[in-house]
Design a protein around this motif. Structure first.
Motif, mmCIF file in Angstrom:
data_model
loop_
_atom_site.group_PDB
_atom_site.id
_atom_site.type_symbol
_atom_site.label_atom_id
_atom_site.label_comp_id
_atom_site.label_asym_id
_atom_site.label_seq_id
_atom_site.Cartn_x
_atom_site.Cartn_y
_atom_site.Cartn_z
ATOM 1 N N SER A 121 1.188 -1.659 -0.590
ATOM 2 C CA SER A 121 0.035 -0.369 0.128
ATOM 3 C C SER A 121 0.987 1.184 -0.163
ATOM 4 O O SER A 121 1.979 0.743 0.835
ATOM 5 N N THR B 180 -14.510 -1.258 -5.379
ATOM 6 C CA THR B 180 -13.556 -0.061 -4.163
ATOM 7 C C THR B 180 -13.356 -0.933 -2.883
ATOM 8 O O THR B 180 -14.586 -1.131 -2.869
ATOM 9 N N TYR C 236 -4.108 2.489 -6.428
ATOM 10 C CA TYR C 236 -4.749 3.003 -4.867
ATOM 11 C C TYR C 236 -5.124 4.382 -5.461
ATOM 12 O O TYR C 236 -4.577 5.251 -6.580
ATOM 13 N N LEU D 155 -8.740 1.525 -2.990
ATOM 14 C CA LEU D 155 -8.003 0.342 -2.902
ATOM 15 C C LEU D 155 -9.417 -0.287 -4.101
ATOM 16 O O LEU D 155 -9.848 -0.512 -3.853
ATOM 17 N N HIS E 27 -5.219 -3.649 -10.058
ATOM 18 C CA HIS E 27 -5.233 -2.717 -9.506
ATOM 19 C C HIS E 27 -4.545 -1.595 -9.120
ATOM 20 O O HIS E 27 -3.316 -0.955 -10.087
ATOM 21 N N SER F 89 -2.746 6.613 0.138
ATOM 22 C CA SER F 89 -4.143 5.670 -0.171
ATOM 23 C C SER F 89 -5.279 5.324 0.126
ATOM 24 O O SER F 89 -5.151 4.873 2.283
ATOM 25 N N MET G 270 -8.988 1.224 2.970
ATOM 26 C CA MET G 270 -8.219 0.595 3.446
ATOM 27 C C MET G 270 -8.184 1.317 5.039
ATOM 28 O O MET G 270 -8.092 1.713 5.313
#
Length: 844
Positions: A227, A297, A328, A234, A326, A231, A300
């Motif tokens: 990560s 989505t 962020y 995700l 994918h 962010s 996080m």
């Protein structure tokens, strides 16, 4: 300055004379020059009367005619000096001289201001006296006393003259305010564009790196993702033979499960982090023939490593290929939705208050949305943005515009206008109802855009022949075109999207059933819409307030000026032609000014001599080129036939855009067009560019999760209602949410987004709602909601663009005043019809 009066004071016989001693008056403007030069620079043509005081004064009538030239000089002075910078000093001059601080009817002062406000030059009818003003204090005092005596005798006449000067001052202030607002608008928009451009350029394109996966019941995929510090979301994308909605029949269908596992940060330091797993189920297409991209989505929860695993549940031990990507995002869903709402509200503010043209407003909104996507970490590439544009719609518009441009050269539109007038027997309302009904019927079988491209020129020419205002008639036609388009499965794009959905087809939705159900509801809506239209037009004057000669002359001036503006001065010859056209415009404007003073603006509200007018119109408006008309009718008939064939015969592999383009090419060859630029000038390029910018804006707002958020909130509201009232509440919510959303954003992406939301809601075992009522509610709301605003439907924008090209453009508010009440009533009637059919009668 001398004031002359004989005997009794009379208002209306007045004179102002300028002498060489009046130089300080113009010196108050900031210059100290001789009197003659100063007065000439002040904009006045002085009349100096050297008569002795004993000269007999003329009569009242003679005096009025004598001072007419002075009045004209003064009025022309106010007009000519309005745009000069010296006028500000002229109206705001505050002199230190005692001559300008006396409180008299001629020299006004205000006790509320620090300085005395005065007028250095007055209208000649303001002064009536026989005393002469000298430079000595005694003469000034005598003039002051005389002026105070005049204050009581002037009465209302003096107040009217001061109101004239006050109005001139107010007009100048308003002009200055408009200039300031204009410069403020330009500066603000320029700063806004620069900021958006900088934000858009600071972040790189977020190219998606697709990974090819081979899934089977015995083989899954797992990976650890690192990560980023900034962010918050995700986003996981899957591409392959997938289905957007839920399962069609049972939960045993083939599907893919995506599991995202991450550590949740505990509230206390003594507790160990807990592993949180979020599941996402995506169903596979059994035919494996369609390629679809779906996204989801995940929030996080911490900055730790995120684990993602994908496993497949298949009926056979076969391998399913999928693509996974994918990336962020830096903002959560609520922040993105808020940004999208602000951008959409800003675009509507620009269009409603006509700050800029609607095409530029859509472009500014697209730029702001793209900059917002770049900031949150989802900046699309140029290729991706171009893919957002619906080129089929643009091709349909372009091809039909060329067909109509060539068609208009035959005189067919004038001929149709005369025939329509003959059928209505001179009754305006019968003619309007006839036009609206024909437009509604045609739009049920043709695309709304095609219907208006054919109908708008006929309506404009008909209104010009009858001296009607085309704006109101065109708005009424657009409204009924949108209503009629909802009657069938091919009349409006939202209906086409609904009927062509494979999941809905599996639930039993077909072309015939959908058309039959919607047709009955639209018939009820039309029964209520025609009386409402008459009620809304009750106090509106459909006839032009001016004579037809003046209306035609104004339109001719607009056409000449538009033609001159389109000529680029690239060469000496083009510059000369443009100068000739502008000279023609000036000559017509002078002719218009003379006619406005000559003609009386009177017109009868009912054409009683319609039979005589029909004979004159038939002689004047005939088919000009029958051979070209035959070619146009052949090509246009083939194009319309192919439109029908495309809807009913699956073997025709041509979209509507291809059919329109091919028809335009055929007609260009048959018509033997050599001057192609004339045809291109008839194309509404501003309308095409507006649609391109609007498609980009709507897709960008969809990427900001605005449409998805609206659908999810609607589903949550439906789930909160008790089960016995859930169906009625769902119908009401879907109708009104669809109508309001379709009036604010384009109904095509909204419908495409709402179908998966409704499918999930229908297939949820906790909700247990039937599919047909919600699907019909979505269709009615999306189609009828386009009447709410000018940019709510594609047909509205097309009609506005064609009308603007002909010189009869209507604004956002003009459409809103008529379209929004019609939308409210039509949606209410449609909602009542659905409630009666599905709640009371139980036709589910």
């Amino acid at each position: 300055m001398h004031l002359e009066n004989k005997g009794r004071l009379t208002s209306g016989v007045l004179e102002m004379e300028l002498h060489q001693t009046s130089a300080p008056m113009c010196a108050g403007l900031g210059r100290s020059e001789p009197a003659e030069s100063a007065t000439s620079k002040c904009g006045l043509q002085p009349r100096v009367n050297r008569a002795e005081p004993s000269t007999s004064y003329p009569s009242r009538a003679a005096g009025q005619s004598r001072w007419a030239s002075v009045d004209r000089d003064f009025n022309s002075f106010l007009t000519e000096q309005r745009s000069h910078s010296s006028l500000l000093q002229f109206f705001n001059s505050r002199s230190k001289d005692l001559y300008f601080t006396e409180n008299t009817p001629l020299l006004r002062s205000s006790s509320k201001e620090k300085g005395s406000w005065c007028m250095p030059i007055c209208h000649p009818e303001f002064i009536t006296a026989e005393e002469s003003w000298g430079n000595s204090s005694a003469e000034w005092e005598g003039g002051s006393l005389l002026s105070k005596d005049l204050a009581g005798s002037f009465g209302s006449s003096s107040q009217e003259k001061w109101e004239l000067l006050d109005n001139a001052y107010i007009r100048f202030r308003l002009l200055k305010l408009r200039c300031c607002i204009r410069w403020l608008k330009v500066a603000s928009l320029f700063v806004f564009v620069v900021v958006c451009s900088i934000l858009f350029s600071l972040y790189p394109d977020q190219g998606k790196f697709w990974q090819l996966l081979a899934l089977s019941p015995l083989q899954s995929y797992s990976s650890n993702l690192t990560s980023h510090m900034d962010s918050t979301l995700l986003q996981v994308d899957l591409a392959g033979a997938l289905v957007a909605g839920g399962p069609s029949y049972t939960s045993r269908e083939e599907h893919v499960v995506v599991e995202v596992t991450q550590a949740d940060v505990p509230g206390s330091r003594r507790r160990r982090p807990q592993q949180v797993t979020q599941n996402w189920t995506v169903f596979l297409n059994p035919r494996r023939s369609e390629h679809l991209v779906v996204s989801r989505t995940f929030e996080m929860l911490s900055r730790d490593t995120v684990s993602i695993s994908i496993r497949a549940s298949l009926q056979q031990t076969q391998t399913v290929p999928l693509l996974m990507a994918h990336h962020y995002l830096r903002a959560n869903i609520e922040t993105q939705v808020t940004i999208a709402v602000v951008i959409l509200a800003g675009v509507y503010m620009l269009i409603i208050f006509e700050i800029v043209h609607r095409t530029l407003a859509a472009m500014l909104g697209s730029l702001a949305a793209l900059a917002a996507l770049a900031v949150i970490g989802d900046r699309p590439s140029l290729t991706h943005v171009v893919e957002w544009i619906d080129f089929e719609t643009l091709a349909l518009l372009f091809g039909m515009m060329i067909l109509v441009a060539i068609f208009s050269e035959t005189g067919f539109f004038d001929y149709c206008a005369v025939k329509t007038y003959r059928l209505s027997r001179g009754r305006v309302w019968a003619m309007i109802i006839m036009l609206c009904l024909i437009a509604a019927v045609l739009s049920a079988f043709l695309d709304n855009v095609t219907t208006l491209l054919l109908f708008t020129p006929v309506t404009i020419r008909l209104c010009e022949v009858l001296n009607l205002d085309p704006r109101q008639v065109l708005i009424a036609e657009v409204i009924f075109t949108n209503i009629g388009g909802a009657a069938t499965a091919i009349g409006d794009p939202p209906n086409v999207i609904i009927v062509s959905n494979q999941e809905l087809r599996k639930m039993g939705l077909d072309f015939a059933g959908f058309t039959a159900h919607m047709f009955v509801g639209i018939c009820f809506i039309l029964l209520f819409s025609f009386p409402l239209l008459r009620l809304l037009f009750w106090n509106k004057k459909l006839y032009n307030k001016e004579p037809s000669e003046i209306v035609e002359l104004k339109h001719e001036i607009h056409v000449w000026r538009l033609t001159a503006q389109r000529i680029s001065p690239a060469s000496r010859e083009e510059t000369a032609v443009r100068g000739l056209l502008l000279g023609k415009v000036q000559a017509l404007e002078h002719l218009l000014a003379r006619r406005l003073h000559t003609f009386h603006r009177q017109i009868s509200q009912e054409d009683k001599n319609w039979e005589t007018n029909i004979q004159e119109l038939q002689k004047k408006h005939r088919i000009s080129d029958k051979i070209l008309l035959t070619k146009c009718l052949m090509v246009l008939g083939f194009v319309i036939f192919m439109f029908f064939l495309n809807s009913f015969v699956p073997g025709v592999h041509l979209d509507l855009g291809w059919i329109a383009i091919l028809g335009a090419i055929w007609l260009l060859i048959l018509a033997d067009i050599h001057d192609f630029e004339i045809i291109l000038h008839r194309v509404e390029w501003a309308t095409l560019l507006f649609f391109a910018a609007l498609f980009v804006l709507m897709e960008a707002l969809a990427h900001l999760h605005l449409i998805e958020y609206v659908g999810e909130q609607t589903a949550l509201l439906i789930k909160m209602v008790p089960e016995d009232r859930r169906l009625a509440t769902a119908i009401i919510l879907v109708v009104w949410v669809s109508a309001i959303a379709s009036s604010l954003i384009d109904n095509i992406p909204f419908t495409a987004t709402m179908i998966p939301v409704l499918l999930n809601l229908i297939q949820d075992p906790e909700v247990s709602l039937p599919a047909p009522p919600l699907i019909y509610a979505l269709a009615l709301g999306a189609c009828l909601g386009g009447n709410g605003t000018l940019i709510g439907a594609s047909a509205n924008v097309v009609c506005a663009g064609i009308a603007e090209q002909h010189g009869y453009g209507f604004s956002f508010m003009e459409f809103f005043r008529l379209g929004f009440p019609m939308m409210v009533v039509s949606c209410t009637v449609g909602m009542c019809y659905l409630l009666f059919a599905h709640v009371v009668m139980g036709w589910n």
